[in-house]
Design an enzyme around this catalytic site. Structure first.
Site, PDB file in Angstrom:
ATOM      1  N   ASN A  82      -7.091 -20.131   9.408  1.00 21.81           N
ATOM      2  CA  ASN A  82      -5.892 -19.105   9.072  1.00 21.81           C
ATOM      3  C   ASN A  82      -5.905 -18.505   7.399  1.00 21.81           C
ATOM      4  OD1 ASN A  82      -2.705 -19.639   8.462  1.00 21.81           O
ATOM      5  ND2 ASN A  82      -3.685 -20.594   6.742  1.00 21.81           N
ATOM      6  N   ALA A  83      -6.871 -19.088   6.615  1.00 26.33           N
ATOM      7  CA  ALA A  83      -6.709 -18.374   4.671  1.00 26.33           C
ATOM      8  C   ALA A  83      -6.777 -17.058   4.577  1.00 26.33           C
ATOM      9  CB  ALA A  83      -8.028 -19.489   4.358  1.00 26.33           C
ATOM     10  N   THR A  86      -4.281 -10.840   0.476  1.00 22.69           N
ATOM     11  CA  THR A  86      -4.372  -9.983   0.358  1.00 22.69           C
ATOM     12  C   THR A  86      -4.961  -8.666  -1.072  1.00 22.69           C
ATOM     13  OG1 THR A  86      -2.172  -9.717  -0.348  1.00 22.69           O
ATOM     14  CG2 THR A  86      -2.378  -9.317   1.936  1.00 22.69           C
ATOM     15  N   TYR A 147      -7.203  -4.923   4.433  1.00 23.35           N
ATOM     16  CA  TYR A 147      -6.845  -6.536   5.097  1.00 23.35           C
ATOM     17  C   TYR A 147      -6.574  -5.765   6.747  1.00 23.35           C
ATOM     18  CZ  TYR A 147      -3.454  -9.670   6.334  1.00 23.35           C
ATOM     19  OH  TYR A 147      -2.525 -10.944   7.144  1.00 23.35           O
TER      20      TYR A 147
HETATM   21  P1  NDP Z   1       0.011 -17.577   1.689  1.00 24.47           P
HETATM   22  O1  NDP Z   1      -1.088 -16.908   0.448  1.00 24.47           O
HETATM   23  O2  NDP Z   1       1.287 -18.744   1.721  1.00 24.47           O
HETATM   24  O3  NDP Z   1      -1.323 -18.813   1.774  1.00 24.47           O
HETATM   25  C1  NDP Z   1      -2.923 -18.726   1.778  1.00 24.47           C
HETATM   26  C2  NDP Z   1      -3.337 -20.331   2.345  1.00 24.47           C
HETATM   27  O4  NDP Z   1      -4.719 -19.614   2.119  1.00 24.47           O
HETATM   28  C3  NDP Z   1      -3.736 -20.984   0.494  1.00 24.47           C
HETATM   29  O5  NDP Z   1      -3.569 -22.327   1.199  1.00 24.47           O
HETATM   30  C4  NDP Z   1      -4.950 -20.670  -0.320  1.00 24.47           C
HETATM   31  O6  NDP Z   1      -4.563 -21.419  -0.765  1.00 24.47           O
HETATM   32  C5  NDP Z   1      -5.802 -20.396   1.133  1.00 24.47           C
HETATM   33  N1  NDP Z   1      -7.060 -19.851   0.498  1.00 24.47           N
HETATM   34  C6  NDP Z   1      -7.573 -18.228   0.038  1.00 24.47           C
HETATM   35  N2  NDP Z   1      -8.146 -18.120   0.093  1.00 24.47           N
HETATM   36  C7  NDP Z   1      -8.869 -19.343   0.115  1.00 24.47           C
HETATM   37  C8  NDP Z   1      -9.972 -19.453   0.112  1.00 24.47           C
HETATM   38  N3  NDP Z   1     -11.765 -18.131  -0.065  1.00 24.47           N
HETATM   39  N4  NDP Z   1     -10.762 -20.379   0.470  1.00 24.47           N
HETATM   40  C9  NDP Z   1     -10.053 -21.128   0.988  1.00 24.47           C
HETATM   41  N5  NDP Z   1      -8.589 -21.310   1.237  1.00 24.47           N
HETATM   42  C10 NDP Z   1      -7.854 -20.005   0.932  1.00 24.47           C
HETATM   43  O7  NDP Z   1      -0.526 -16.884   3.247  1.00 24.47           O
HETATM   44  P2  NDP Z   1       0.531 -17.296   3.883  1.00 24.47           P
HETATM   45  O8  NDP Z   1       1.023 -18.468   4.710  1.00 24.47           O
HETATM   46  O9  NDP Z   1       1.610 -16.124   4.275  1.00 24.47           O
HETATM   47  O10 NDP Z   1      -0.773 -16.604   5.404  1.00 24.47           O
HETATM   48  C11 NDP Z   1      -1.658 -17.566   6.165  1.00 24.47           C
HETATM   49  C12 NDP Z   1      -2.493 -16.575   7.156  1.00 24.47           C
HETATM   50  O11 NDP Z   1      -1.948 -15.938   7.360  1.00 24.47           O
HETATM   51  C13 NDP Z   1      -3.045 -15.205   6.406  1.00 24.47           C
HETATM   52  O12 NDP Z   1      -4.107 -15.445   6.939  1.00 24.47           O
HETATM   53  C14 NDP Z   1      -2.354 -14.281   6.065  1.00 24.47           C
HETATM   54  O13 NDP Z   1      -2.951 -13.227   5.845  1.00 24.47           O
HETATM   55  C15 NDP Z   1      -2.065 -14.573   8.543  1.00 24.47           C
HETATM   56  N6  NDP Z   1      -1.082 -13.061   8.148  1.00 24.47           N
HETATM   57  C16 NDP Z   1       0.381 -14.210   6.723  1.00 24.47           C
HETATM   58  C17 NDP Z   1       1.593 -13.225   7.380  1.00 24.47           C
HETATM   59  C18 NDP Z   1       2.999 -13.225   6.177  1.00 24.47           C
HETATM   60  O14 NDP Z   1       4.112 -12.096   6.752  1.00 24.47           O
HETATM   61  N7  NDP Z   1       2.765 -14.403   5.825  1.00 24.47           N
HETATM   62  C19 NDP Z   1       1.809 -11.860   8.809  1.00 24.47           C
HETATM   63  C20 NDP Z   1       0.633 -11.667   9.309  1.00 24.47           C
HETATM   64  C21 NDP Z   1      -0.746 -12.701   8.593  1.00 24.47           C
HETATM   65  P3  NDP Z   1      -4.649 -22.642  -2.321  1.00 24.47           P
HETATM   66  O15 NDP Z   1      -3.125 -22.120  -2.257  1.00 24.47           O
HETATM   67  O16 NDP Z   1      -5.423 -22.640  -2.958  1.00 24.47           O
HETATM   68  O17 NDP Z   1      -4.291 -20.123  -3.112  1.00 24.47           O
END
Ligand code: NDP
Length: 240
Positions: A82-83, A86, A147
């Site tokens: 899921n991580a 953008t 992305y």
């Molecule tokens: P958030 O930005 O709210 O959360 C992202 C999470 O990923 C956080 O827990 C963050 O950790 C973690 N993360 C980021 N980089 C890393 C890394 N290098 N290693 C480990 N963990 C990492 O994102 P969303 O909940 O919005 O999105 C979740 C997924 O869903 C993503 O893949 C996104 O692309 C996808 N998505 C989201 C949409 C949306 O509308 N929100 C739409 C379509 C897809 P930390 O808290 O430490 O930063």
């Protein structure tokens, strides 16, 4: 024995909802995160879910931490990739660093994590790998060449790995969310957000728990005939 699930980026946004939903279904959940310690600790205390920090774009870090999880819990049955991040900008204004960061965190991470859990799943003849793609990987999006490429890559990764694992009791699927109400989406201006909502037939953002429900469904033992698919959850915005 309780099934063990790893949710990458499992402490915030969609990932947090996935971690909580899997825990409610009886899984032992380990929620990974990348850097935001304060949020991760709050999440862990509130939901009594183990959290572990490592960069999913770093293969060695994935190896070390997946091994530690297997050592502590004995197995990994479910992997949720899921991580994601953008780094938006038109291609002609973007940098190679923006490209690399997005490809590494959103796509290479899927390889890294799957590579670390796949042999255990093959040995036990059971596994569920669910990766979070995006509507913008299906249809493309201005300002998101990096992305969109990464998220389209997740769909190809899913199909190919599903074929490789088909006789091993392991299913590999993707979910392509539309716009979900998380920090990532709230980061845009109110005007842009209003424009986005106007394009969604159900006229609202999705909720993180709606994506979590889809993960619970695909992770279920009874979903074993569903593999290689991409489940769209986008309020009707794009019908792939
Ligand atoms: P958030 O930005 O709210 O959360 C992202 C999470 O990923 C956080 O827990 C963050 O950790 C973690 N993360 C980021 N980089 C890393 C890394 N290098 N290693 C480990 N963990 C990492 O994102 P969303 O909940 O919005 O999105 C979740 C997924 O869903 C993503 O893949 C996104 O692309 C996808 N998505 C989201 C949409 C949306 O509308 N929100 C739409 C379509 C897809 P930390 O808290 O430490 O930063």
């Amino acid at each position: 024995m309780k099934k063990v699930a790893i949710v990458t980026g499992g402490t915030r946004g969609i990932g947090a909802a996935i971690s909580v939903a899997l825990k409610e279904q009886g899984y032992t959940v380990v929620a990974n995160y990348g850097g935001n310690d304060a949020v991760a600790q709050q999440f862990s205390t509130k939901h009594k879910i183990d959290v572990m920090k490592w960069d999913v774009g770093n293969y060695e870090a994935c190896q070390i931490n997946v091994s530690a999880i297997e050592e502590k819990y004995g197995r990994v049955d479910v992997l949720v990739n899921n991580a994601g991040i953008t780094r938006d900008g038109f291609l002609h204004k973007s940098t190679p660093e923006m490209w690399s960061a997005v490809i590494t965190t959103n796509l290479t991470s899927c390889y890294n994590m799957a590579h670390c859990v796949i042999n255990g799943m093959r040995d036990r003849s059971f596994g569920r790998i669910i990766s979070i793609s995006s509507i913008n990987g299906q249809k493309g999006q201005i300002g998101q060449v990096n992305y969109s490429a990464a998220k389209a890559g997740v769909i190809g990764f899913t199909k190919a790995l599903a074929l490789e694992c088909a006789t091993k009791g392991i299913t590999v699927n993707a979910i392509a969310p539309g716009y979900i109400d998380t920090d990532m989406v709230r980061a845009v201006s109110e005007t842009v957000l209003d424009g986005i909502i106007a394009q969604i037939p159900v006229r609202r953002l999705g909720q993180a728990r709606e994506i979590a429900n889809a993960v619970v469904f695909l992770a279920d033992e009874k979903s074993g005939f569903i593999t290689g698919t991409t489940l769209s959850a986008n309020g009707g915005q794009y019908m792939a």
